[in-house]
Write an enzyme that holds these catalytic residues in place. Structure first.
Site, PDB file in Angstrom:
ATOM      1  N   ARG A  80       0.830  -1.207   0.000  1.00 58.19           N
ATOM      2  CA  ARG A  80       0.000   0.000   0.000  1.00 58.19           C
ATOM      3  C   ARG A  80       0.864   1.256   0.000  1.00 58.19           C
ATOM      4  O   ARG A  80       0.552   2.238  -0.674  1.00 58.19           O
ATOM      5  CB  ARG A  80      -0.940  -0.005   1.202  1.00 58.19           C
ATOM      6  CG  ARG A  80      -2.068  -1.012   1.092  1.00 58.19           C
ATOM      7  CD  ARG A  80      -2.977  -0.951   2.296  1.00 58.19           C
ATOM      8  NE  ARG A  80      -4.206  -1.686   2.070  1.00 58.19           N
ATOM      9  CZ  ARG A  80      -5.197  -1.757   2.950  1.00 58.19           C
ATOM     10  NH1 ARG A  80      -5.083  -1.121   4.115  1.00 58.19           N
ATOM     11  NH2 ARG A  80      -6.290  -2.443   2.684  1.00 58.19           N
TER      12      ARG A  80
ATOM     13  N   HIS B 193     -13.365  -1.300  10.014  1.00 58.59           N
ATOM     14  CA  HIS B 193     -14.749  -1.753   9.850  1.00 58.59           C
ATOM     15  C   HIS B 193     -14.839  -3.264   9.701  1.00 58.59           C
ATOM     16  O   HIS B 193     -15.886  -3.854   9.952  1.00 58.59           O
ATOM     17  CB  HIS B 193     -15.367  -1.081   8.617  1.00 58.59           C
ATOM     18  CG  HIS B 193     -14.734  -1.509   7.334  1.00 58.59           C
ATOM     19  ND1 HIS B 193     -13.558  -0.958   6.873  1.00 58.59           N
ATOM     20  CD2 HIS B 193     -15.084  -2.446   6.424  1.00 58.59           C
ATOM     21  CE1 HIS B 193     -13.232  -1.526   5.735  1.00 58.59           C
ATOM     22  NE2 HIS B 193     -14.134  -2.440   5.446  1.00 58.59           N
TER      23      HIS B 193
ATOM     24  N   GLN C  60      -7.695   6.065   9.367  1.00 60.32           N
ATOM     25  CA  GLN C  60      -8.465   5.445   8.290  1.00 60.32           C
ATOM     26  C   GLN C  60      -7.990   4.027   8.015  1.00 60.32           C
ATOM     27  O   GLN C  60      -7.960   3.585   6.870  1.00 60.32           O
ATOM     28  CB  GLN C  60      -8.433   6.294   7.015  1.00 60.32           C
ATOM     29  CG  GLN C  60      -9.433   7.435   7.033  1.00 60.32           C
ATOM     30  CD  GLN C  60      -9.819   7.906   5.652  1.00 60.32           C
ATOM     31  OE1 GLN C  60     -10.399   7.170   4.860  1.00 60.32           O
ATOM     32  NE2 GLN C  60      -9.502   9.143   5.354  1.00 60.32           N
TER      33      GLN C  60
ATOM     34  N   CYS D  73     -15.360  16.543  -7.472  1.00 62.37           N
ATOM     35  CA  CYS D  73     -15.630  17.975  -7.316  1.00 62.37           C
ATOM     36  C   CYS D  73     -16.890  18.135  -6.471  1.00 62.37           C
ATOM     37  O   CYS D  73     -17.979  17.789  -6.912  1.00 62.37           O
ATOM     38  CB  CYS D  73     -15.831  18.587  -8.703  1.00 62.37           C
ATOM     39  SG  CYS D  73     -16.074  20.348  -8.723  1.00 62.37           S
TER      40      CYS D  73
ATOM     41  N   ALA E 263      -0.376   0.738  13.820  1.00 64.14           N
ATOM     42  CA  ALA E 263      -0.850   1.896  14.585  1.00 64.14           C
ATOM     43  C   ALA E 263      -1.119   1.550  16.039  1.00 64.14           C
ATOM     44  O   ALA E 263      -0.884   2.372  16.928  1.00 64.14           O
ATOM     45  CB  ALA E 263      -2.112   2.460  13.938  1.00 64.14           C
TER      46      ALA E 263
END
EC number: 4.2.1.49
Length: 554
Positions: free
Chosen positions: A200, A266, A262, A409, A242
């Site tokens: 990653r 979940h 992040q 956007c 972490a």
């Protein structure tokens, strides 16, 4: 059922030559393939796009059948996809969606990871995340503006609007979290992002979302200190866990200026590496002892959240970024896990009240010049929004396209339909080389019920009412979106969310213009409706301004 195929390399067609019968079926075909492009998906050989096990199709057999069916689908037919598997083609009409998708939906009593994983192992279900199974993921750019807007607002609320010389501590560099380093730098802050998977970090370096990487905490902190002193923001990826590093950093007296997370918390089994484990141990145990992984990951999350609470108590502005890690920690005995807020009630909800959210489009031509032209058109049609213009300029300079060229956007009610109609006219005139698809994240104003994220702390207490995303999906279907999706569990995991997505094709035809006008008005208007019903005065004022007919609300 085949889920791993290392021989597959999927890339969408580009240009104007059709491989299906019309652009209305070519578009979902290309976007499905784009989700599995090697520069887009996290593990394309397993059909995994992002977010733990968020897949584009249930298995390779289902993928092949979806592709085959889209190529033969007529413009008065609709394909039904059930948890990543094509299950039916039915006669409808030209203004109906060409594809209707339902992913990961379970009756509430059974909406748990345990039951879902059992179905998943049997080949009866697929986790669609949000934009993985709905075929509108555009890489890390898809979340980068929302993350940027959040960090800017954090800077405004906590640091006087100036993040120069400040730094953000976070973790997770997957499909969503990978946007954080670039978003922080765009907002003016340095970023130290912890990630346990080298692949990653390598992907974020390759795609320009990360500046540097190291395995040493001291080196990472030295780079951050140097950047802060020069007020020249830098993003640093730190290989590690972490749950191990945050407590150690707190104990050592390290104090960031902002803190969030992040990681894929979940999904405790597939998304979060337990403290003290190697990646090989984790991979083996996920297959052989999933409950052992579940318990160990949840225990690590409790440690992780406790460290975040410690930082908050020491004065560090701390926010949950929507991965449900607070809930996991609460269930593990961290009673005050929800003492730090979620990012939506803290920073984003006023935008949702006006129907403003993550509007996005992709150029089916494959030509980046088409995106440059649409960027210019956005500036032309919305001339008095310097913040939006600044975003577009930064995006053009700093964001590398992944797969088909695309743009995110944040715009809302009153602007989305104008942009869609303008893009359609550009296709009709030949200014754009091929049609564009227009969609959004499921994380939007009226399309999600998620009490620990998008609908956390609603002022009327309606956090868990999921009628709203169901109505949104029905409305977009009736309005003529090209494909519509209804998912469960995205972002925060099984049992904690329901959400809907839509995508519509601008192919330059008059019929498309009529559909675009309906869909791109009704979709954000449903978000204004939802927030007006909850009592938000900003939403009520927006509804009145735009003449919305809300008989039970206004």
């Amino acid at each position: 059922m085949t889920r791993l195929d290392n021989t597959r390399v999927i890339r969408p067609a580009t240009g104007t030559e059709l491989t299906a019968k019309s652009w209305l079926t070519e578009a979902p075909l290309r976007m499905l393939m784009n989700n599995l492009h090697p520069d887009v998906a996290e593990r394309p050989e397993e059909l995994v796009v992002y977010g733990g096990i968020g897949r584009a199709a249930r298995d390779w057999e289902s993928y092949d059948k979806i592709v085959e069916t889209l190529r033969r689908l007529e413009d008065d037919e609709t394909l039904l996809v059930q948890s990543g598997k094509p299950v039916g083609v039915f006669k409808t009409h030209p203004d109906a969606p060409r594809v209707l998708i339902a992913n990961s939906n379970l009756v509430p009593r059974w909406a748990t990871w345990e039951h879902f994983n059992e179905l998943d192992r049997k080949g009866l279900a697929m986790y669609g995340q949000m934009t993985a199974g709905s075929w509108i993921y555009i890489g890390a750019q898809g979340i980068v503006q929302g993350t940027y807007e959040t960090f800017v607002e954090m800077g405004r609320q906590h640091h006087g609007g100036d993040l120069a010389g400040k730094w953000l501590l976070t973790a997770g560099l997957g499909g969503m979290g990978g946007a954080q380093p670039l978003a922080a730098v765009m907002a003016g802050a340095s970023c130290l992002a912890i990630e346990c998977q080298p692949s990653r970090i390598e992907m974020r370096l390759r795609t320009g979302y990360l500046d540097k990487a190291t395995e040493r905490l001291d080196e990472a902190l030295a780079w951050i200190a140097e950047a802060n002193a020069a007020k020249a923001p830098v993003s640093v990826g730190l290989l590690g866990n972490a749950a191990e590093l945050l407590p150690a950093m707190f104990a050592a007296g390290v104090r960031p200026d902002l803190l969030t997370d992040q990681t894929s918390a979940h999904d405790p089994i597939n998304g979060y590496l337990p403290a003290g484990w190697t990646l090989d141990q984790w991979a083996t145990a996920k297959e052989r002892e999933p409950e052992t992984v579940n318990r160990a990951a949840r225990a690590s999350m409790a440690v992780h959240v406790q460290a975040m609470l410690d930082f908050q108590a020491a004065g560090v502005p701390t926010v949950d970024y929507g991965n449900n890690i607070r809930q996991m920690a609460l269930e593990e005995g961290v009673k005050n896990a929800f003492d730090f807020p979620g990012f939506v009630p803290a920073y984003i909800r006023p935008l949702f009240c006006r129907g403003i959210g993550p509007f996005r489009w992709a150029a089916l031509s494959g030509d980046p010049e088409d995106i440059a032209k649409t960027d210019a058109k956005v500036k032309e049609l919305i001339p008095d929004n310097p913040h939006l213009h600044h975003w577009l300029d930064m995006a053009a300079e700093k964001i590398k396209f992944q797969g088909l060229p695309a743009r995110i956007c944040w715009v809302g009610l009153g602007d989305r339909h104008r942009l869609g109609l303008a893009f359609n006219a550009m296709v009709a005139s030949g200014e754009l080389k091929a049609p564009v698809v227009i969609g959004r994240d499921h994380l939007d104003s009226g399309s999600v019920a998620s009490p620990n994220r998008e609908t956390e702390a609603m002022m009327d207490g309606s956090d868990a009412v999921s009628d709203w995303p169901l109505l949104n999906a029905l409305l977009n279907t009736a309005s003529g979106a090209t494909w519509v999706s209804l998912h469960h569990g995205g972002g925060v995991g099984m049992g904690f969310s329901q959400h809907a997505g839509m995508v519509i094709v601008a192919d330059g035809t008059e019929a498309a213009a009529k559909r675009l006008a309906r869909v791109l008005w009704n979709d954000p208007a449903s978000g204004v409706m939802r927030h007006a019903d909850a009592g938000y005065e900003i939403a009520k004022a927006c509804a009145r301004e735009h003449g919305l007919d809300l008989p039970g609300i206004l």
